[in-house]
Write a protein that holds these residues in place. Sequence first.
Motif, PDB file in Angstrom:
ATOM      1  N   TYR A  17       0.841  -1.194   0.000  1.00 58.71           N
ATOM      2  CA  TYR A  17       0.000   0.000   0.000  1.00 58.71           C
ATOM      3  C   TYR A  17       0.875   1.243   0.000  1.00 58.71           C
ATOM      4  CZ  TYR A  17      -3.152  -3.729   0.943  1.00 58.71           C
ATOM      5  OH  TYR A  17      -3.827  -4.907   0.831  1.00 58.71           O
ATOM      6  N   GLN A  68      -1.272  -3.738  -6.931  1.00 58.79           N
ATOM      7  CA  GLN A  68      -2.557  -3.962  -7.606  1.00 58.79           C
ATOM      8  C   GLN A  68      -2.371  -4.063  -9.121  1.00 58.79           C
ATOM      9  OE1 GLN A  68      -6.069  -4.089  -6.369  1.00 58.79           O
ATOM     10  NE2 GLN A  68      -6.090  -4.967  -8.415  1.00 58.79           N
ATOM     11  N   ASP A  72      -8.488  -1.736   4.532  1.00 56.28           N
ATOM     12  CA  ASP A  72      -9.674  -0.889   4.658  1.00 56.28           C
ATOM     13  C   ASP A  72      -9.490   0.149   5.762  1.00 56.28           C
ATOM     14  OD1 ASP A  72      -9.678  -3.254   6.242  1.00 56.28           O
ATOM     15  OD2 ASP A  72     -11.784  -2.948   6.745  1.00 56.28           O
ATOM     16  N   HIS A 105      -7.830   1.634   1.572  1.00 54.94           N
ATOM     17  CA  HIS A 105      -7.278   1.021   0.367  1.00 54.94           C
ATOM     18  C   HIS A 105      -8.062  -0.240   0.050  1.00 54.94           C
ATOM     19  CE1 HIS A 105      -3.558   3.233  -0.622  1.00 54.94           C
ATOM     20  NE2 HIS A 105      -3.624   3.601   0.654  1.00 54.94           N
ATOM     21  N   LYS A 106      -8.084  -0.588  -1.224  1.00 55.56           N
ATOM     22  CA  LYS A 106      -8.746  -1.797  -1.676  1.00 55.56           C
ATOM     23  C   LYS A 106      -7.963  -3.025  -1.194  1.00 55.56           C
ATOM     24  CE  LYS A 106     -10.222  -4.133  -5.867  1.00 55.56           C
ATOM     25  NZ  LYS A 106     -10.231  -4.115  -7.316  1.00 55.56           N
ATOM     26  N   TYR A 112      -6.821  -5.773  -2.312  1.00 51.18           N
ATOM     27  CA  TYR A 112      -6.490  -6.589  -3.482  1.00 51.18           C
ATOM     28  C   TYR A 112      -5.767  -7.880  -3.113  1.00 51.18           C
ATOM     29  CZ  TYR A 112      -1.554  -5.200  -3.499  1.00 51.18           C
ATOM     30  OH  TYR A 112      -0.245  -5.014  -3.174  1.00 51.18           O
TER      31      TYR A 112
END
Length: 120
Positions: free
Chosen positions: A15, A21, A56, A60-61, A63
Amino acid sequence: MTASTIGILNKSAPYGNVNGQESLDMVLAMSNFGQDVNLFFIEDGVLQLVKGQTPDSIQHKAYHKTFAALGFYDINNIYVCQQSILERNIEVTDLLIPVTLIEPDQLTALMSESAQVMVF
């Protein structure tokens, strides 16, 4: 491995940027087109595979959950630098998916067999 194998080298933490991603999206897309892929994780890239991530909490997603799908896409050549996980006090049992641990010299040899290497 075939002469058209593509190496994907993940060096970035999961991240703070989109590299992880984008790398995962590219690997899945390449697989859909029948491309042979070797997936490598070194340095902070190994952190992408650690269990228990809560992105989260930083908006952030998540992934990392998609790594479990790699087997369904016939992506089985997943290599992790043993030196990198040791330096980060990570055990192989801390990783989300089964991987092949390799030494830095093995990494160099495997990457040299790739037609191209993309770094994320």
